[in-house]
Design an enzyme around this catalytic site. Structure first.
Site, short mmCIF file in Angstrom:
data_model
loop_
_atom_site.label_atom_id
_atom_site.label_comp_id
_atom_site.label_asym_id
_atom_site.label_seq_id
_atom_site.Cartn_x
_atom_site.Cartn_y
_atom_site.Cartn_z
N ASN A 52 -4.72 5.42 0.64
CA ASN A 52 -3.92 5.64 1.84
C ASN A 52 -3.33 7.05 1.90
OD1 ASN A 52 -4.43 3.28 3.11
ND2 ASN A 52 -2.60 2.23 2.40
N SER A 59 0.82 -1.20 0.00
CA SER A 59 0.00 0.00 0.00
C SER A 59 0.85 1.25 0.00
CB SER A 59 -0.92 0.00 1.21
OG SER A 59 -0.22 -0.38 2.34
N HIS A 72 -3.66 -3.42 -5.08
CA HIS A 72 -3.88 -3.16 -3.66
C HIS A 72 -5.34 -3.38 -3.27
CE1 HIS A 72 -3.99 -0.11 -0.15
NE2 HIS A 72 -3.64 -1.31 0.28
N GLU A 76 -6.97 -1.02 -5.98
CA GLU A 76 -6.14 -0.03 -6.67
C GLU A 76 -5.13 -0.78 -7.53
OE1 GLU A 76 -5.73 3.82 -3.77
OE2 GLU A 76 -4.73 2.02 -3.06
#
Ligand code: CAA
Length: 289
Positions: free
Chosen positions: A193, A121, A142, A154
């Site tokens: 994130n 991440s 991800h 992702e």
């Protein structure tokens, strides 16, 4: 072509077990690799418990549960992934560990077109691609926790990922796994994130500075903003060690103080209070996290 026929998943922790589960439920043959028998048994029981939970919730039938289990096999050596056409690495969020896995996998996979993906991440994907002889077939994929529930993936191509490989994995995420795939550049934190981590570490700083209690911080965001859970409970779900590693990678990348893991987070990780998986984080979880 979007289908991969044999998928390897390296690491069967919180994320790896969820990734293996959704791939097997979607119809792929999945081989799961963990470093030792104990970790493998733990991952396997986590995965089975999640399938059972899905069954109880009516998300899959008994036949589908049995079929998913039939497509899964569990291993302790990467060599068992030799004939996989896609391998998703989901080991701990540490560059040295991930690079070692990528290097070894690269030497093991027999299909020259096999794709290697990382569930990182926050670690630069290009640094993983660079240790392989197939950087054009390496990208980030991800997932989000809990993987069977969260609908997003992702996809992170590096500057050298083959566009056709990115397309193939985007199609796999959407058509086979039924997730929504979004594409992001290879920058620490990607989309989610990059927005989430500053919020989470700000909640820890808020707690540490005594502005409000953990319960009130969480209630604030659940009841005030309709989040499914508050930031401190979410940190417990993610795992405080994982969250610290992500925040460190992002701080390393941008040198922005807002990403830096606060002292309280570091102390809790040092104390082994890692959240749900250890039974204690900002909250206690007893026997049944
Ligand atoms: N398989 C299938 N379905 C499952 C399941 C499983 N293993 N576990 C739960 N579900 C389903 C439930 O059946 C339920 O479905 P319905 O809404 O249709 O009834 C739904 O998922 C919600 O589950 P629960 O009712 O058991 O629990 P809840 O309502 O308390 O929700 C939660 C729990 C899903 C964790 C929710 O609180 C949530 O979404 N929280 C936020 C999680 C989040 O933000 N995750 C991202 C973290 S960041 C990340 O992962 C990336 C990173 O790099 C750190």
């Amino acid at each position: 072509m979007s289908q991969f026929s044999r998928i390897g998943v390296v690491g069967c922790g919180l994320m790896g077990s969820g990734i293996a589960e959704v791939c097997a439920r979607a119809g792929s043959e999945v081989r799961v690799v963990e470093s030792g028998e104990q970790a493998l048994a733990l991952g396997r029981s986590r995965l089975t418990a999640s399938l059972d939970r899905g069954l109880r919730a009516g998300k899959l039938t008994e036949a589908e549960r049995a079929a998913a289990l039939g497509r899964l096999s569990f291993h302790t050596t990467l060599a068992d992934l030799a004939d996989c056409d896609l391998v998703i690495e989901a080991v701990a969020e540490r560059l040295d560990l991930k690079r070692a896995v990528f290097k070894e996998l690269d030497g093991i996979l027999t299909d020259p077109a096999a794709v290697i993906a990382s569930n990182t991440s926050s670690i630069p994907v290009i640094e993983l691609a660079a240790v392989t002889t197939r950087p054009a077939q390496v990208l980030g994929v991800h997932f989000f926790n809990p993987v069977p529930v969260q609908r997003l993936i992702e996809i992170i191509p590096t500057q050298v990922t083959d566009a056709a490989v990115t397309e193939q994995v985007m199609n796999f995420a959407a058509d086979t796994l039924g997730k929504t795939a979004i594409r992001a550049r290879d920058r620490a934190g990607f989309v989610v994130n990059a927005l989430l981590v500053p919020y989470l570490v700000s909640a820890v700083r808020m707690l540490e500075s005594g502005i409000a209690s953990a319960e009130d911080i969480d209630n604030g965001m659940v009841l005030g903003c309709a989040h499914p859970m508050g930031p401190l409970r979410l940190l417990d779900l993610i795992g405080l060690d994982t969250a610290q590693s992500i925040a460190e990678s992002m701080y390393e990348e941008y040198k922005e103080p807002l990403y830096a893991p606060p002292p309280l987070l570091r102390r809790m990780v040092a104390a082994g209070t890692l959240g749900r998986k250890s039974g204690q984080g900002f909250y206690g979880y007893g026997e049944n996290p």
